[in-house]
Design an enzyme around this catalytic site. Structure first.
Site, PDB file in Angstrom:
ATOM      1  N   GLY A 162     -41.247 -22.090  -9.823  1.00 24.97           N
ATOM      2  CA  GLY A 162     -40.187 -23.058 -10.111  1.00 24.97           C
ATOM      3  C   GLY A 162     -40.680 -24.209 -10.973  1.00 24.97           C
TER       4      GLY A 162
ATOM      5  CG  LEU B 270     -38.189 -22.373 -13.648  1.00 26.83           C
ATOM      6  CD1 LEU B 270     -37.018 -21.399 -13.697  1.00 26.83           C
ATOM      7  CD2 LEU B 270     -39.505 -21.608 -13.510  1.00 26.83           C
TER       8      LEU B 270
ATOM      9  CG  HIS C 242     -41.841 -21.240 -16.198  1.00 23.86           C
ATOM     10  ND1 HIS C 242     -41.853 -22.607 -16.018  1.00 23.86           N
ATOM     11  CD2 HIS C 242     -42.847 -20.762 -15.424  1.00 23.86           C
ATOM     12  CE1 HIS C 242     -42.804 -22.932 -15.164  1.00 23.86           C
ATOM     13  NE2 HIS C 242     -43.433 -21.837 -14.792  1.00 23.86           N
TER      14      HIS C 242
HETATM   15  P1  AMP Z   1     -46.035 -20.757 -12.421  1.00 25.94           P
HETATM   16  O1  AMP Z   1     -44.642 -21.099 -12.017  1.00 25.94           O
HETATM   17  O2  AMP Z   1     -46.833 -21.929 -12.871  1.00 25.94           O
HETATM   18  O3  AMP Z   1     -46.734 -19.895 -11.413  1.00 25.94           O
HETATM   19  O4  AMP Z   1     -45.881 -19.852 -13.720  1.00 25.94           O
HETATM   20  C1  AMP Z   1     -45.103 -18.680 -13.701  1.00 25.94           C
HETATM   21  C2  AMP Z   1     -45.464 -17.844 -14.898  1.00 25.94           C
HETATM   22  O5  AMP Z   1     -45.240 -18.581 -16.090  1.00 25.94           O
HETATM   23  C3  AMP Z   1     -46.946 -17.433 -14.914  1.00 25.94           C
HETATM   24  O6  AMP Z   1     -47.054 -16.086 -15.329  1.00 25.94           O
HETATM   25  C4  AMP Z   1     -47.541 -18.394 -15.920  1.00 25.94           C
HETATM   26  O7  AMP Z   1     -48.691 -17.876 -16.569  1.00 25.94           O
HETATM   27  C5  AMP Z   1     -46.389 -18.538 -16.918  1.00 25.94           C
HETATM   28  N1  AMP Z   1     -46.524 -19.776 -17.694  1.00 25.94           N
HETATM   29  C6  AMP Z   1     -46.719 -21.032 -17.222  1.00 25.94           C
HETATM   30  N2  AMP Z   1     -46.859 -21.905 -18.238  1.00 25.94           N
HETATM   31  C7  AMP Z   1     -46.746 -21.179 -19.388  1.00 25.94           C
HETATM   32  C8  AMP Z   1     -46.808 -21.493 -20.784  1.00 25.94           C
HETATM   33  N3  AMP Z   1     -47.031 -22.740 -21.199  1.00 25.94           N
HETATM   34  N4  AMP Z   1     -46.662 -20.492 -21.672  1.00 25.94           N
HETATM   35  C9  AMP Z   1     -46.453 -19.207 -21.260  1.00 25.94           C
HETATM   36  N5  AMP Z   1     -46.382 -18.846 -19.961  1.00 25.94           N
HETATM   37  C10 AMP Z   1     -46.537 -19.810 -19.039  1.00 25.94           C
END
Ligand code: AMP
Length: 284
Positions: free
Chosen positions: A31, A33, A37
């Site tokens: 979340g 987001l 994301h």
């Molecule tokens: P999180 O909610 O932080 O666990 O992230 C969920 C997904 O989004 C994970 O696969 C992260 O690697 C991806 N993600 C987070 N930040 C970025 C970003 N800046 N660029 C691309 N993917 C991201």
């Protein structure tokens, strides 16, 4: 966009879609987001017929309960963003849906050193929690594709290892890191930075890019790492590690020229906020 809070509701809907031969793309998140994301949602939309996103702040991957409690919860804004980006299904379970009493979801897996370096060294148990929750979520959603961000480089390696071990057929798609205009990798943690720290945090990507541009100049990998640590040590910034590693095993490489797939990963404290980033130096 349909929102499900229960495994049963979600699975009933997914079963129907699968009977109509729909291809399911899945993006798990915690979340809070942002556009990083959303790039994964857009990737899932491009690759598949139906995009499923989950928001679950997984307690088992947090080392400290204070960190878990502090994690931002912004359901309304998240669901607006997901609708705008044409996500089809949002799974928003509570802990009892993911970890029902009586169901053993723990997985005792030998990560063969993937979990002892970098983030694993600084956040003990973190990757056990990540592997556990991704396994459980994949068992629930059973998507054709799992889309994850390169931003969490080590997480991708851990999940790939877990999926291979359990012979999970889902295709793992790794999506590139989305950055703010000055280069800082997008992260929900960026919101906790002051304006000044957020601007100064551009040094992280600049340093990684400096390594990429200068990788041929220095004979020893450690020289590059030491210079990078010095570059990152600006006021209020404290690097934890800069590691030039083999992209598959995550172990240090001695000679970039001899390795096929090399990345550099870092974790840096900017004031009280811990940021991670990486770039590929070679291969893939
Ligand atoms: P999180 O909610 O932080 O666990 O992230 C969920 C997904 O989004 C994970 O696969 C992260 O690697 C991806 N993600 C987070 N930040 C970025 C970003 N800046 N660029 C691309 N993917 C991201």
């Amino acid at each position: 966009m349909k929102v499900y809070k229960t495994v049963r509701g979600l699975q009933a809907h997914i079963t129907k879609l699968k009977s109509k031969k729909k291809r399911i793309g899945y993006v798990p998140t915690l979340g809070a987001l942002h556009n990083g994301h959303m790039s994964l949602i857009r990737q899932a939309n491009a690759n598949c017929d139906i995009t499923v996103c989950s928001i679950f702040v997984n307690p088992t991957q947090f080392n400290e309960t204070s960190d878990l409690d502090k994690y931002p919860r912004t359901f309304e804004a998240d669901s607006t963003l997901l609708k705008e980006n044409e996500c089809d299904i949002l799974f928003f379970p509570g802990p009892k849906q993911i970890y029902p009493p009586g169901l053993d979801t723990t997985i005792a897996l030998d990560f063969e050193g993937l979990d002892t370096v970098m983030e694993g060294a600084f956040r003990p148990g973190h990757f056990d929690g990540v592997a556990q929750v991704v396994k459980r979520l994949l068992d629930i959603v059973k998507p054709h594709e799992l889309i994850m961000g390169q931003k969490d480089f080590q997480q991708v390696a851990i999940v790939r290892h877990m999926m291979t071990h359990f012979k999970i057929k889902t295709k793992l798609v790794v999506s590139p890191t989305i950055r703010e205009s000055h280069g800082l990798a997008m992260s929900s943690r960026n919101e906790r930075l002051s304006k000044k720290l957020r601007q100064d945090a551009a040094i992280i990507h600049e340093t990684l890019q400096w390594i990429k541009d200068n990788q041929q100049k220095y004979k020893k990998v450690v020289t590059l790492e030491k210079k990078a640590l010095a570059m990152l040590s600006i006021p209020r910034f404290k690097p934890e590690y800069v590691s030039i590693i083999d992209g598959i095993t995550l172990q240090s490489v001695n000679d970039i020229k001899k390795a096929k797939y090399v990345a550099v990963c870092t974790a840096v404290w900017a004031g009280k906020v811990r940021l991670i980033d990486n770039i590929i130096l070679k291969g893939d």
